[in-house]
Design a protein around this motif. Structure first.
Motif, PDB file in Angstrom:
ATOM      1  N   TRP A  66      13.592  22.185 112.257  1.00  0.00           N
ATOM      2  CA  TRP A  66      13.062  22.803 111.052  1.00  0.00           C
ATOM      3  C   TRP A  66      12.308  24.064 111.439  1.00  0.00           C
ATOM      4  O   TRP A  66      11.584  24.087 112.443  1.00  0.00           O
ATOM      5  CB  TRP A  66      12.102  21.860 110.341  1.00  0.00           C
ATOM      6  CG  TRP A  66      12.769  20.727 109.625  1.00  0.00           C
ATOM      7  CD1 TRP A  66      14.109  20.486 109.534  1.00  0.00           C
ATOM      8  CD2 TRP A  66      12.114  19.690 108.904  1.00  0.00           C
ATOM      9  NE1 TRP A  66      14.335  19.357 108.799  1.00  0.00           N
ATOM     10  CE2 TRP A  66      13.134  18.844 108.387  1.00  0.00           C
ATOM     11  CE3 TRP A  66      10.787  19.388 108.630  1.00  0.00           C
ATOM     12  CZ2 TRP A  66      12.842  17.717 107.623  1.00  0.00           C
ATOM     13  CZ3 TRP A  66      10.492  18.269 107.867  1.00  0.00           C
ATOM     14  CH2 TRP A  66      11.508  17.440 107.362  1.00  0.00           C
ATOM     15  N   LYS A 126       8.465  17.348 113.538  1.00  0.00           N
ATOM     16  CA  LYS A 126       8.652  17.104 112.101  1.00  0.00           C
ATOM     17  C   LYS A 126       8.510  15.628 111.740  1.00  0.00           C
ATOM     18  O   LYS A 126       8.652  15.257 110.584  1.00  0.00           O
ATOM     19  CB  LYS A 126      10.016  17.620 111.650  1.00  0.00           C
ATOM     20  CG  LYS A 126      11.213  16.958 112.332  1.00  0.00           C
ATOM     21  CD  LYS A 126      12.503  17.630 111.871  1.00  0.00           C
ATOM     22  CE  LYS A 126      13.727  17.001 112.532  1.00  0.00           C
ATOM     23  NZ  LYS A 126      14.982  17.677 112.131  1.00  0.00           N
ATOM     24  N   VAL A 149       6.446  20.991 104.666  1.00  0.00           N
ATOM     25  CA  VAL A 149       6.670  22.086 105.610  1.00  0.00           C
ATOM     26  C   VAL A 149       7.034  23.373 104.879  1.00  0.00           C
ATOM     27  O   VAL A 149       6.622  24.467 105.269  1.00  0.00           O
ATOM     28  CB  VAL A 149       7.770  21.702 106.626  1.00  0.00           C
ATOM     29  CG1 VAL A 149       8.053  22.868 107.574  1.00  0.00           C
ATOM     30  CG2 VAL A 149       7.356  20.469 107.418  1.00  0.00           C
TER      31      VAL A 149
END
Length: 292
Positions: free
Chosen positions: A26, A54, A62
């Motif tokens: 991510w 994550k 996020v």
């Protein structure tokens, strides 16, 4: 909202053939204006901030971390002359906003007390529920704009701050107008007031006494500009907020999700955007991409 990207295959990363540093991770945009309104994009990895861990996080957490939480984090830390003795205060309006809720939680974590101003509700039950929500996040006191502009508040603030011995070192202003001016009057000498919004759409009028006799610093803050100038600090700030999120010390802000799929009606998207311009919303509007 920053769009979360599935990192492209190494051969597709522009200018870095064979790079696999962030494959499958991510990431969020390092700078503004990189094109977040898309489902796929090829970028050099130097333009991205990798989320190192994550685990325990959601895409929504996020995807929104670099906006409201970073705004509250930097305004509190960068403009307050704190000693971290747990006897220092900040005061803010728009306390139930995304930035306001983030400031309350960060202040609790860092030992800052807070006076939090909200707009009053016609429904008293709804108003009390909102106040309870903010107290649960760590607010020290929650008052309405009407109370802020009233006569009794000065004595209350004096009592709360032990006659001013506990200083109010930072003011966070996203309203402007008379409520913004009233907020500034409670700041201690040498404090800072940071304006990051103008929801009242009225100018902030400052009494000369605040400048001459109290030497208060009035400044503005725009997180997009700050992010572009300080990408390394942005990374540190994002990581710290996500650390607090994983540990349960930082809670999500209320949101109203709008699903955006290939067959989503355009009028529904327009309505979702228009709804963000009104008052008393249940949460921040967030587009969530689906099948596009």
């Amino acid at each position: 909202m920053n769009t979360l990207l599935g990192t492209p295959e190494p051969s597709a990363v522009a200018g870095n053939e064979g790079v696999a540093e962030v494959k499958g991770d991510w990431v969020i945009m390092k700078h503004t204006g990189q094109g977040t309104w898309c489902t796929h994009k090829a970028l050099d990895e130097s333009q991205l901030l990798k989320i190192d861990d994550k685990e325990g996080l959601t895409p929504l957490q996020v995807g929104t971390v670099s906006v409201n939480p970073c705004t509250a984090y930097r305004m509190l830390l960068d403009y307050g002359k704190w000693s971290f003795r747990e006897d220092e205060w900040f005061i803010q309006n728009g306390a139930n906003s995304g930035v306001g809720r983030a400031a309350i939680q960060l202040g609790r974590e860092w030992g800052f007390k807070s006076i939090n101003v909200i707009r009053g509700r016609e429904d008293q039950t709804e108003e009390e529920k909102l106040k309870k929500d903010l107290y649960d996040l760590g607010a020290t006191h929650v008052i309405t704009e009407e109370e802020l502009l009233g006569r009794e508040i000065r004595d209350k603030v004096k009592e709360w701050t032990r006659g001013g011995r506990e200083q109010i070192k930072v003011g966070l202003n996203c309203v402007g107008g008379k409520p913004g001016t009233a907020l500034a009057k409670f700041l201690s000498p040498e404090a800072s007031m940071i304006t990051y919004g103008a929801m009242s759409k009225k100018p902030l009028e400052l009494p000369a006494s605040l400048l001459i006799f109290k030497n208060i610093n009035f400044t503005g803050f725009w997180v997009s500009k700050w992010s572009d100038k300080h990408p390394d600090q942005k990374k540190q700030t994002v990581d710290d907020v996500l650390r607090l999120t994983r540990s349960g010390k930082f809670k999500d802000i209320p949101v109203q999700e709008c699903k955006w799929d290939r067959d989503t009606d355009l009028d529904m998207l327009k309505s979702a955007v228009q709804g963000t311009l009104g008052g008393f919303r249940a949460g921040k509007g967030v587009f969530v991409f689906g099948e596009t």
